[in-house]
Each structure stands twice: as structure tokens, then as C-alpha cells.
Design a protein around this motif. Structure first.
Motif, PDB file in Angstrom:
ATOM      1  N   ALA A  93      30.804  50.171  41.267  1.00 51.51           N
ATOM      2  CA  ALA A  93      31.045  48.797  40.816  1.00 51.51           C
ATOM      3  C   ALA A  93      31.414  47.869  41.970  1.00 51.51           C
ATOM      4  O   ALA A  93      31.198  46.653  41.876  1.00 51.51           O
ATOM      5  CB  ALA A  93      32.135  48.776  39.748  1.00 51.51           C
TER       6      ALA A  93
ATOM      7  N   THR B 219      29.496  44.479  42.392  1.00 55.01           N
ATOM      8  CA  THR B 219      30.222  43.204  42.450  1.00 55.01           C
ATOM      9  C   THR B 219      29.704  42.335  43.598  1.00 55.01           C
ATOM     10  O   THR B 219      29.472  41.124  43.422  1.00 55.01           O
ATOM     11  CB  THR B 219      31.731  43.447  42.638  1.00 55.01           C
TER      12      THR B 219
ATOM     13  N   TYR C  36      38.564  49.508  47.523  1.00 57.42           N
ATOM     14  CA  TYR C  36      38.856  48.241  46.849  1.00 57.42           C
ATOM     15  C   TYR C  36      39.735  47.355  47.724  1.00 57.42           C
ATOM     16  O   TYR C  36      39.507  46.149  47.848  1.00 57.42           O
ATOM     17  CB  TYR C  36      39.545  48.491  45.496  1.00 57.42           C
TER      18      TYR C  36
ATOM     19  N   VAL D 182      31.861  45.157  36.036  1.00 54.85           N
ATOM     20  CA  VAL D 182      31.920  43.894  36.789  1.00 54.85           C
ATOM     21  C   VAL D 182      32.109  42.704  35.848  1.00 54.85           C
ATOM     22  O   VAL D 182      32.951  41.821  36.081  1.00 54.85           O
ATOM     23  CB  VAL D 182      30.641  43.716  37.642  1.00 54.85           C
TER      24      VAL D 182
ATOM     25  N   THR E 107      33.858  38.730  36.741  1.00 53.91           N
ATOM     26  CA  THR E 107      32.897  38.191  37.712  1.00 53.91           C
ATOM     27  C   THR E 107      31.722  37.564  36.977  1.00 53.91           C
ATOM     28  O   THR E 107      31.168  38.166  36.054  1.00 53.91           O
ATOM     29  CB  THR E 107      32.393  39.310  38.651  1.00 53.91           C
TER      30      THR E 107
ATOM     31  N   GLY F 167      34.461  35.365  41.068  1.00 56.07           N
ATOM     32  CA  GLY F 167      34.935  36.679  40.643  1.00 56.07           C
ATOM     33  C   GLY F 167      35.815  37.306  41.699  1.00 56.07           C
ATOM     34  O   GLY F 167      35.759  36.950  42.877  1.00 56.07           O
TER      35      GLY F 167
ATOM     36  N   LEU G 239      37.564  41.116  43.141  1.00 51.83           N
ATOM     37  CA  LEU G 239      37.348  42.566  43.122  1.00 51.83           C
ATOM     38  C   LEU G 239      38.401  43.282  42.282  1.00 51.83           C
ATOM     39  O   LEU G 239      38.105  44.304  41.666  1.00 51.83           O
ATOM     40  CB  LEU G 239      37.356  43.096  44.556  1.00 51.83           C
TER      41      LEU G 239
ATOM     42  N   THR H  96      37.154  43.670  38.918  1.00 52.60           N
ATOM     43  CA  THR H  96      36.205  44.771  38.739  1.00 52.60           C
ATOM     44  C   THR H  96      36.925  46.097  38.542  1.00 52.60           C
ATOM     45  O   THR H  96      36.532  46.923  37.706  1.00 52.60           O
ATOM     46  CB  THR H  96      35.275  44.854  39.963  1.00 52.60           C
TER      47      THR H  96
END
Length: 332
Positions: free
Chosen positions: A68, A72, A191, A269, A274, A281, A283, A286
Motif C-alpha cells: 500500500a 499510495t 512508513y 489507500v 488518499t 493524502g 501515508l 494508508t
């Protein structure tokens, strides 16, 4: 002439309202949905509210979470990647066959598999930026090409008997009473690093600018095509890392893996706030979206709900999230 009072020249400290101090609605909305889901399944499903079960959810989410991240980045440029699950499956088979069948050292097998998935991402980006093909068509075609390549290369056979180095990310350490895998730690680190790049570097700001208004970004001197090419290439690398996490979790090279991960990553996402239209968006959203998917699947499984209903509910969640995004976009 008298000197002005120094206190009158002092720059007043910036004051922010309570609303400005709060996280944005794009984070609060998914976070509230996650909390409500946890409360619901804590009441409805036995054994849901335990450290060991939350550890299991994190392990289940690790592969989807890494995929993801790449999805993203792509969606922030107003693109889409339908091939990410199959690219992961190819990386999964490549690294295991190179290490087991070809007898290469695990480190070499890992580097070659990551190079292959990164090259496929680069190929996607090249077709989109140089040949000017729509991302949907390019990645849909690549999905079929990579799927066929994976099946031919593996002979549709699962690869087992992996060396310990390939399953290292599946090893655990304990925090309290819960077991945490190194794959989960790797996902969280990815991330953190990616979020810092997006929010504190020029390439990160360029990515948002390209997704928000590519023509305006080009006029300000941002190399829009290069940014998009880089995004798809980095996404390919992330899909390769997801393949390593998957290998470590299953202990095998499965050519049939990744069948639904493309839609699952898009779901994570979108649920994370997002915009499918690009340029908007976070992270962290996500990550929360991936956790929502993991919590729903885990909770429904504990409740004994058949998997087909899990797919049904996931589809409904995606439509609701996209409708919310569309409504928000119209208002803004």
C-alpha cells in the motif's frame, strides 16, 4: 528621535486555534473508523481483544501495508497500479527459486529479485510517461504479463525448503505478551521513512504538486514526467520488499500469491483518505486503512463469517470511501 520599544518590535508567537492543532479530517476519519471497528469486534467476537490477536493482525497486515505504500505514491500522482500484487508474486517466486533451485546465496537472490521488481516498476513508468499510455491500461496489461511469466517460470509449483536467511523477517521477538515479527518492524520503518520524505523533502512536495495539477507543476519547473517515472520505479522496489515479507511469513514461494492484493492495497489507500484524483493524502492514513482491512478480516473470521461476505463488506467500504472523497472534492 527615540528608539522604539524593543517589545513592540518583537514578533508575536504564532497562535493556532484548536481546530488548527487537531489532525486533519483525512486522518481523523479513518482513525475513528478503525476505533469503531475495534470496539465492534471486541464486543461481538471472542478472543479479539487480546495482545496476541493484535500481534496476529499486524503480521497479516505487514505484506498489504508495504504494498500500500507503493500504491499510495502512485495514487498521489493521480495514477493507479493494478499490477502490484502480481509483481510481488513474481518477486516471491524469483527469490525462492534463485536461492533454492539455482543455489545462489540468499543475499544475491534477494538483490536480483528486488532488481527485477524495480525494473518492472520502471517499465510501467516508462510506458506511462514516454509512450503516454493511461496508467490503468499499462498496469492491467502488466498484471497479465507478470502473472503468465510467474506461472511459466515456476511451473505453477510452490517452492519450499528455503534457507533461514529468507525467512528471517518472519522471526519474532516479544513485547509484553505479544509476539512481533521483524517483517512488521520493517513495514513500520518503511512508513516512517517514506512519510518523512513526502513531508520534508523537495521530491515529496513535487509528488504532491504533480498529482494536484501537473500542468501548473510543469510551469513551475518541476520535471513532472521524471517524478512519475521515479514513483513507479520506487513502487516496484517496494513490491519486491513486500515479496520478501510474504516469503518470510509463509515460508514458501507461492506462484498463486497476490491475486487480490492489488484491490486490497487500493482499498487501504482509499480508506486511509488518499484521494483517487491525486495530490491529496497522508501515508499515516494508508497505514490506518491497511489496519482497518486487517481488523475487519480478522474480526469477521473470528465471528465465523464466510470469506465471501468479507469481500462483500470490503467492496462496500471502498465505495463509501470513494463517495466520501468525491463529496469532499466537490465541496472544496
Amino acid at each position: 528621535m527615540t528608539n522604539p520599544n524593543p517589545k513592540s518590535l518583537a514578533i508575536p508567537p504564532e497562535r493556532y486555534s484548536l481546530r488548527e492543532r487537531l489532525p486533519s479530517i483525512s486522518v481523523l476519519g479513518p482513525l475513528m473508523a478503525l476505533v469503531l471497528a475495534v470496539i465492534f469486534f471486541s464486543v461481538r467476537a471472542d478472543n479479539f481483544l487480546s495482545g496476541q490477536n493484535f500481534s496476529l493482525i499486524l503480521q497479516q497486515v505487514a505484506v498489504l501495508g508495504v504494498l500500500a505504500i507503493g500504491q499510495t505514491l502512485v495514487i498521489l500522482t493521480a495514477g493507479i497500479d493494478l499490477s502490484n500484487g502480481m509483481i510481488m508474486a513474481l518477486g516471491n517466486v524469483l527469490v525462492t527459486k534463485l536461492a533454492v533451485t539455482a543455489g545462489l546465496p540468499p543475499v544475491v537472490a534477494i538483490l536480483l529479485a528486488l532488481a527485477a521488481t524495480t525494473f518492472i516498476g520502471f517499465l510501467n513508468g516508462t510506458l506511462i510517461t514516454r509512450v503516454k499510455l493511461p496508467p490503468f491500461i499499462v498496469t492491467l496489461g502488466m498484471l497479465n504479463i507478470v502473472f503468465a511469466t510467474t506461472q511459466i517460470y515456476s511451473g505453477a509449483q510452490t517452492v519450499t525448503g528455503l534457507p533461514n536467511a529468507l525467512t528471517f523477517l518472519g522471526n519474532t521477538f516479544r513485547i509484553g505478551g505479544a509476539a512481533v515479527t521483524y517483517g512488521t518492524v520493517l513495514m513500520l520503518l518503511l512508513y516512517l521513512v517514506t512519510a518523512l520524505i513526502l513531508s520534508h523533502t523537495a521530491p515529496g512536495r513535487h509528488l504532491y504538486a504533480v498529482g494536484n495539477n501537473p500542468e501548473a507543476a510543469r510551469l513551475t519547473g518541476i520535471p513532472t514526467q521524471r517524478v512519475i517515472l521515479l514513483v513507479y520505479t520506487v513502487a516496484g522496489l517496494l513490491y519486491g520488499i513486500a515479496a520478501l515479507v510474504l516469503v518470510a511469513r509463509t515460508g514458501a514461494g507461492d506462484p498463486n500469491a497476490g491475486g487480490t492484493e492489488n484491490l486490497d492495497s487500493i482499498t487501504a489507500v482509499v480508506l486511509g483518505g488518499t484521494s483517487l484524483f491525486g495530490g491529496r493524502g497522508l501515508l499515516i492514513g494508508t497505514l490506518i486503512g491497511a489496519l482497518i482491512v486487517g481488523v475487519f478480516r480478522n474480526g469477521l473470521t473470528l465471528m465465523g463469517v464466510p470469506s465471501v461476505y468479507q469481500i462483500l463488506i470490503t467492496g462496500i467500504l471502498v465505495i463509501l470511501a470513494v463517495a466520501t472523497d468525491q463529496f469532499s472534492r466537490r465541496r472544496s
